[in-house]
Design an enzyme around this catalytic site. Sequence first.
Site, PDB file in Angstrom:
ATOM      1  CD  GLU A 120      -2.861   1.064   2.447  1.00 21.13           C
ATOM      2  OE1 GLU A 120      -3.162  -0.051   2.914  1.00 21.13           O
ATOM      3  OE2 GLU A 120      -3.294   2.135   2.901  1.00 21.13           O
ATOM      4  CE  LYS A 311      -5.869  -1.410   5.691  1.00 19.39           C
ATOM      5  NZ  LYS A 311      -5.023  -0.563   4.861  1.00 19.39           N
ATOM      6  CG  ASP A 327       1.771 -16.644  11.414  1.00 18.92           C
ATOM      7  OD1 ASP A 327       0.969 -15.938  10.778  1.00 18.92           O
ATOM      8  OD2 ASP A 327       1.505 -17.792  11.804  1.00 18.92           O
ATOM      9  CG  HIS A 424      -3.830   7.752   0.174  1.00 18.19           C
ATOM     10  ND1 HIS A 424      -3.233   6.552  -0.081  1.00 18.19           N
ATOM     11  CD2 HIS A 424      -4.371   7.638   1.408  1.00 18.19           C
ATOM     12  CE1 HIS A 424      -3.406   5.744   0.948  1.00 18.19           C
ATOM     13  NE2 HIS A 424      -4.090   6.391   1.870  1.00 18.19           N
TER      14      HIS A 424
HETATM   15  C1  MEV Z   1      -5.422   3.214   5.390  1.00 24.00           C
HETATM   16  O1  MEV Z   1      -4.742   2.065   4.964  1.00 24.00           O
HETATM   17  C2  MEV Z   1      -5.341   3.337   6.881  1.00 24.00           C
HETATM   18  C3  MEV Z   1      -6.138   4.476   7.489  1.00 24.00           C
HETATM   19  O2  MEV Z   1      -7.501   4.397   7.041  1.00 24.00           O
HETATM   20  C4  MEV Z   1      -6.044   4.327   8.971  1.00 24.00           C
HETATM   21  C5  MEV Z   1      -6.954   5.260   9.744  1.00 24.00           C
HETATM   22  O3  MEV Z   1      -7.987   5.674   9.234  1.00 24.00           O
HETATM   23  O4  MEV Z   1      -6.582   5.543  10.905  1.00 24.00           O
HETATM   24  C6  MEV Z   1      -5.616   5.816   7.022  1.00 24.00           C
END
Ligand code: MEV
Length: 473
Positions: A120, A311, A327, A424
């Site tokens: 990513e 995430k 892992d 991004h």
């Molecule tokens: C994107 O891979 C991760 C984010 O969405 C994490 C977040 O919102 O804190 C930017």
Amino acid sequence: MNFSTKDSAKSLYNKRFKDPLPSTIYPLPQTIKEMHSKTISGFSKLPKTGKIQWLVDNFLSKNEAAVEELSSFWHSDEDLQKVLDGFSENTISNYPMPMGVAPNFSINGKQYAVPMVIEESSVVAAASSAAKFWLERGGFHAEVLSTVKIGQVHFLYEGDFELLNAHFETIKNELIADVKPITARMEKRGGGVTKIELLNLTHLEPNYYQLKVSFETCDSMGANFINSVLEQFGTSLKHYTQTHLQTSATIVMAILSNYTPDCIVRAWVECPIEDLAAACKDMDAATFAHKFYTAIRIAQIDPYRATTHNKGIFNGIDAVVLATGNDFRAVEACGHTHASRDGQYRSLSSCSIDKGIFKFWLDLPLAVGTVGGLTKLHPLAKRSLEILGNPNARELMQVIAVTGLAQNFGAVRSLVTTGIQQGHMKMHLMNILNHLGAQNGEVEATTAHFEERVVSFNGVREFLEQYRSKKAL
Ligand code: MEV
């Protein structure tokens, strides 16, 4: 059911169910024989070329170009390719992923360049930027709070629990004696089995008991070691109950738990609020600190936000876990269980503002190793560990947790200030420019043009076409 391959799928369907199939999927085109025509036995025995050819013939529309493409990713060093093939089964090729490095991490006063494997965009950039930001504010701190791993022997026992319990001390001694051949080496390294508990869970499931076993596995993640010990425990327990208690325990399964709440590391940063001024050019330090704090609170309160928030943390964690040959599925599963430990899924990170001090931290259960598994077998995992200064497992736990925290800081900082799209989109723009074959001057001109504009593929292509035609005049 035994059916003839001459029956069509349609008639078979009608034999089993009275109602005709809905018109969208009816009629089914294939006979059962045709449906099974792509079944193969002995696939694993085919050489890689044979596997690819079979795929091309059966699933890739006989596209021979795929043979060349898939084989182009084989490593030129045949011995190394054999090692890579040995990690998994039915391999046909290697799947390249970007390996990057986030420099400028200071953890407990020591400098690190952190290797990260992730597909990513913006993740490595965000980690690097957070590392630099905190480098000038005392760096990251980390501490391993405990390193206990857990395994379980799940069994059914229909005999008298009081009797089983009365024998438990003797059973434990037998279990420990029986696994000596497996544990001797680990014990020399300072690890081994540290506790065996008998849990009566018959209030949850009839006759269900558990041996809950604690382990210290030193610098290895320890999955193989733990599972071997547990399986022997199962065999020994069955034997003991059979011979001494006249009621044999039925071993349902013996397996490690990937939830390791007592193998836990804490990572944190802290500074006076005013030192956060540089975190955002359009906001004063106190406003930024308060917005940041509120964002973390929201992730603690709301599971929808918590999932995305965590995430982001795992963007950092997984990247280092992968780079070091560990892992990542185990690490993720464990982290998510921890995030829901009070019954609701919540943020893994926390924030406080107290007496003018901003503190941001992450407590993470984490079972990783620096010996065993892929850590030394995969040349790039080995190199990653070398980049990190060949840490032991405890130090690696700290590096991983810090990278997760850095990632989280970077993401939340963007979210509460500019939004994440700005960063991004810069990467997106670079990808589009690469795709369109932009050369040096063109890259600078397009980047400047889109500084304050929304990036889209068509927009960039049109700008580039105009730029090129103007230059050609
Ligand atoms: C994107 O891979 C991760 C984010 O969405 C994490 C977040 O919102 O804190 C930017």
